[in-house]
Design an enzyme around this catalytic site. Structure first.
Site, PDB file in Angstrom:
ATOM      1  N   GLU A   1       0.572  -0.885  -0.016  1.00 20.27           N
ATOM      2  CA  GLU A   1       0.234   0.022  -0.256  1.00 20.27           C
ATOM      3  C   GLU A   1       1.035   0.968   0.073  1.00 20.27           C
ATOM      4  O   GLU A   1       1.318   1.420   1.191  1.00 20.27           O
ATOM      5  CB  GLU A   1      -0.736  -0.290   1.271  1.00 20.27           C
ATOM      6  CG  GLU A   1      -2.025  -1.139   1.333  1.00 20.27           C
ATOM      7  CD  GLU A   1      -3.292  -0.753   0.154  1.00 20.27           C
ATOM      8  OE1 GLU A   1      -3.129  -0.208  -0.293  1.00 20.27           O
ATOM      9  OE2 GLU A   1      -3.606  -2.499  -0.196  1.00 20.27           O
TER      10      GLU A   1
ATOM     11  N   CYS B   1      -1.926   9.279   2.963  1.00 14.47           N
ATOM     12  CA  CYS B   1      -1.807   9.206   0.936  1.00 14.47           C
ATOM     13  C   CYS B   1      -2.471   9.140  -0.015  1.00 14.47           C
ATOM     14  O   CYS B   1      -2.044   8.969  -1.407  1.00 14.47           O
ATOM     15  CB  CYS B   1      -1.217   7.589   1.342  1.00 14.47           C
ATOM     16  SG  CYS B   1      -2.929   6.932   1.886  1.00 14.47           S
TER      17      CYS B   1
HETATM   18  P1  NAD Z   1       8.335   4.414   4.568  1.00 10.88           P
HETATM   19  O1  NAD Z   1       8.793   4.012   3.390  1.00 10.88           O
HETATM   20  O2  NAD Z   1       9.404   6.023   5.051  1.00 10.88           O
HETATM   21  O3  NAD Z   1       7.609   3.823   6.238  1.00 10.88           O
HETATM   22  C1  NAD Z   1       6.633   3.274   5.735  1.00 10.88           C
HETATM   23  C2  NAD Z   1       7.505   1.881   6.648  1.00 10.88           C
HETATM   24  O4  NAD Z   1       9.053   0.981   6.541  1.00 10.88           O
HETATM   25  C3  NAD Z   1       7.592   2.096   8.879  1.00 10.88           C
HETATM   26  O5  NAD Z   1       7.402   1.514   9.770  1.00 10.88           O
HETATM   27  C4  NAD Z   1       9.781   2.322   8.837  1.00 10.88           C
HETATM   28  O6  NAD Z   1       9.960   1.656   9.586  1.00 10.88           O
HETATM   29  C5  NAD Z   1       9.473   0.552   7.551  1.00 10.88           C
HETATM   30  N1  NAD Z   1      11.105   1.904   6.915  1.00 10.88           N
HETATM   31  C6  NAD Z   1      11.357   2.718   6.619  1.00 10.88           C
HETATM   32  N2  NAD Z   1      12.674   2.389   5.731  1.00 10.88           N
HETATM   33  C7  NAD Z   1      12.720   1.080   5.685  1.00 10.88           C
HETATM   34  C8  NAD Z   1      13.897   0.039   5.408  1.00 10.88           C
HETATM   35  N3  NAD Z   1      15.004   0.926   4.899  1.00 10.88           N
HETATM   36  N4  NAD Z   1      13.651  -0.960   5.379  1.00 10.88           N
HETATM   37  C9  NAD Z   1      12.835  -1.640   5.873  1.00 10.88           C
HETATM   38  N5  NAD Z   1      12.094  -1.014   6.390  1.00 10.88           N
HETATM   39  C10 NAD Z   1      11.968   0.588   6.193  1.00 10.88           C
HETATM   40  O7  NAD Z   1       6.587   5.126   4.885  1.00 10.88           O
HETATM   41  P2  NAD Z   1       5.951   6.621   5.894  1.00 10.88           P
HETATM   42  O8  NAD Z   1       7.231   8.240   5.471  1.00 10.88           O
HETATM   43  O9  NAD Z   1       6.047   5.645   7.325  1.00 10.88           O
HETATM   44  O10 NAD Z   1       4.544   7.057   5.026  1.00 10.88           O
HETATM   45  C11 NAD Z   1       4.585   7.848   4.437  1.00 10.88           C
HETATM   46  C12 NAD Z   1       4.229   6.974   2.881  1.00 10.88           C
HETATM   47  O11 NAD Z   1       3.092   5.861   3.131  1.00 10.88           O
HETATM   48  C13 NAD Z   1       3.790   7.780   2.130  1.00 10.88           C
HETATM   49  O12 NAD Z   1       4.875   7.736   0.466  1.00 10.88           O
HETATM   50  C14 NAD Z   1       2.302   7.491   1.530  1.00 10.88           C
HETATM   51  O13 NAD Z   1       1.413   7.829   0.191  1.00 10.88           O
HETATM   52  C15 NAD Z   1       2.240   6.300   2.202  1.00 10.88           C
HETATM   53  N6  NAD Z   1       1.300   5.436   2.751  1.00 10.88           N
HETATM   54  C16 NAD Z   1       0.209   4.601   1.931  1.00 10.88           C
HETATM   55  C17 NAD Z   1      -1.200   4.424   2.428  1.00 10.88           C
HETATM   56  C18 NAD Z   1      -1.685   3.519   1.944  1.00 10.88           C
HETATM   57  O14 NAD Z   1      -2.665   3.225   2.561  1.00 10.88           O
HETATM   58  N7  NAD Z   1      -1.329   3.216   0.286  1.00 10.88           N
HETATM   59  C19 NAD Z   1      -1.396   5.188   3.721  1.00 10.88           C
HETATM   60  C20 NAD Z   1      -0.354   5.546   4.496  1.00 10.88           C
HETATM   61  C21 NAD Z   1       0.818   6.373   4.585  1.00 10.88           C
END
Ligand code: NAD
Length: 453
Positions: free
Chosen positions: A209, A243
């Site tokens: 997602e 998002c």
């Molecule tokens: P992110 O990708 O930075 O983090 C998401 C998760 O991944 C966190 O739990 C984090 O600890 C983990 N993570 C971060 N870096 C990692 C790595 N290198 N290796 C493994 N795991 C890692 O995203 P965010 O800043 O928390 O959220 C923002 C993004 O999420 C935006 O792009 C937004 O559009 C998207 N989003 C999508 C939805 C949806 O339902 N489609 C909902 C909310 C947010």
């Protein structure tokens, strides 16, 4: 306990049939509902501490949606889980077909910080309904919410069924390397790629997602007051950290001045001041600086003031923006609204369609032809006509992205299916055997098979 040992214990629990019984799945859902209801005040306080999210928003955009999902799954899970008869085709007669949904098994759910409860608990509800065990890792960027989730779930459920692991990328990476039966990830497309790659090593199925730049098109024949009211609400909800928030607006050139005035009036009316309960903070300094760098002061027609101490960025509208501007090069994920203009809607749709497929798309128009043009010509996860964001708040339709904005979907029936494998079964009771199936083959066999298939 090590995560690998925890997963082993979840596998033993799953294989012993601990999650199969429908009554115990319903009991777990009810228990989750009770835990959340009796801790609503603490849950609101945690997101207020993390990024100034109000109790109203915590209920309207998180807890309320989780409760609806729990109610939906409790009402429907018996129907979803029972075997379903399917038609038998000529080639398989006499025989009967049916399908059975089996739970995938042990699930890993990784959440984003912007809706820290909804993004981990709605998939958890769907996974429980489908009969799976779960390990969850909420985002470390909303630490109070993550801590509270761990406390509430780990003290109320056995770790062989549901367990919350806290931590950042390092914890996520060590979890990805384990052999889960499915990984459900919500986050950025950048990390989504890392997850997909890690999952491929174990052939683990994924639901991703992700996000993207979700456009809004506003045509001259739209009800512009309604459009401004709804776009302002959807954009600045959670301070733009949603998002499916409108990322940018494509406005028909002839109505631009009028539309800008309406946007300004609506933003002032909504009272998004520093410290207001109507408006969240930016999650951290890194994102605060990132968002500021997207603003070109020469194009700002409203807002632009900031407070680094409180991580406040005023709702900011930029006009005269084009695809070469920095703000159009990445998902904004903050309270900055760029306005682009068009004379020909089809050309604007084509411009948007050249980019990565967005998670959402919206159009404000009274023309059916224009609505259809947007819906048919642009590929996107889901969206609205004359509304924004609200399509995700209905458990009767799937929610998910496409292409760069995600793989797979959930919510409601799609959520149950997301954590289930559907087995097709042929039940062959009759001893009658159609001889043409077996060698040695003759011309007659070939004629029959041609007629049947
Ligand atoms: P992110 O990708 O930075 O983090 C998401 C998760 O991944 C966190 O739990 C984090 O600890 C983990 N993570 C971060 N870096 C990692 C790595 N290198 N290796 C493994 N795991 C890692 O995203 P965010 O800043 O928390 O959220 C923002 C993004 O999420 C935006 O792009 C937004 O559009 C998207 N989003 C999508 C939805 C949806 O339902 N489609 C909902 C909310 C947010």
């Amino acid at each position: 306990m090590e995560y690998s040992e925890l997963l082993d214990s979840q596998k033993r629990f799953f294989n012993s049939g601990g999650t199969r019984d429908l009554k115990s799945r319903k009991a777990a859902l009810k228990k989750l509902m009770n835990i959340l209801k009796s801790n609503e005040a603490r849950l609101s306080e945690a997101v207020m501490a993390d990024f100034g999210k109000s109790a109203f928003d915590a209920y309207a955009t998180e807890l309320g949606l989780i409760y609806s999902e729990i109610k939906f799954q409790m009402r429907h899970l018996r129907g979803f889980a029972r075997p379903h008869r399917a038609k038998t085709n000529l080639a398989n007669m006499p025989g009967r077909f049916f399908t059975v949904a089996e739970p995938f098994g042990c699930i890993l759910i990784i959440g984003a910080w912007n809706y820290p409860y909804q993004l981990t608990l709605v998939p958890l509800v769907d996974a429980i309904a489908a009969g799976c065990t779960c390990m969850l890792k909420p985002s470390e960027m909303a630490p109070a919410a993550s801590k509270l989730l761990a406390e509430l779930l780990n003290s109320n459920f056995s770790s062989e069924y549901i367990f919350v692991a806290e931590g950042g990328a390092d914890v996520a990476s060590s979890l990805f390397s384990l052999r889960f039966d499915k990984i459900f990830f919500t986050g950025s497309p950048r990390v989504g790629k890392i997850v997909y790659e890690a999952a491929a090593k174990n052939m683990t199925p994924v639901t991703l997602e992700l996000g993207g730049k979700s456009p809004v098109f506003v045509t001259a024949d739209a009800n512009l007051e309604d459009a401004a009211k709804r776009i302002v609400w959807g954009k600045f909800l959670n301070a733009g950290q949603t998002c499916v928030a409108p990322d940018y607006v494509y406005v028909e050139e002839s109505i631009l001045p009028q539309f800008i005035s309406l946007l300004k009036a609506q933003i002032s009316f909504n009272k998004y001041e520093d410290g207001s309960e109507n408006y969240a903070r930016i999650i951290d300094r890194r994102h605060f600086d990132r968002i500021l760098a997207l603003i070109d002061p020469s194009k700002v027609v409203y807002g632009g003031s900031t407070n680094a101490d409180t991580l406040y960025i005023e709702p900011t509208v930029m006009s005269g923006v084009d695809w070469d501007d920095k703000v159009m090069k990445e998902e904004i994920f903050g309270p900055v609204l760029p306005l682009l203009t068009f004379r020909n809607l089809d050309e604007a749709i084509s411009e948007a369609a050249k980019r990565d497929k967005p998670l959402a798309a919206y159009i404000f128009t009274s023309s059916k032809r224009k609505q259809e043009a947007m819906i048919r010509r642009l590929s996107f996860g889901g969206g609205c006509v004359n509304e924004v964001v609200m399509h995700l708040a209905n458990e009767n339709v799937p929610f998910g992205g496409v292409g760069a904005s995600g793989i797979g979907s959930y919510h409601g029936r799609a959520g149950f299916d997301c954590f289930s494998h559907v087995k097709s079964i042929l039940l062959k009771r009759s001893l009658f055997e159609p001889g043409f199936k077996y060698p040695p083959y003759t011309k007659r066999h070939f004629c029959i098979i041609r007629r049947l298939l």
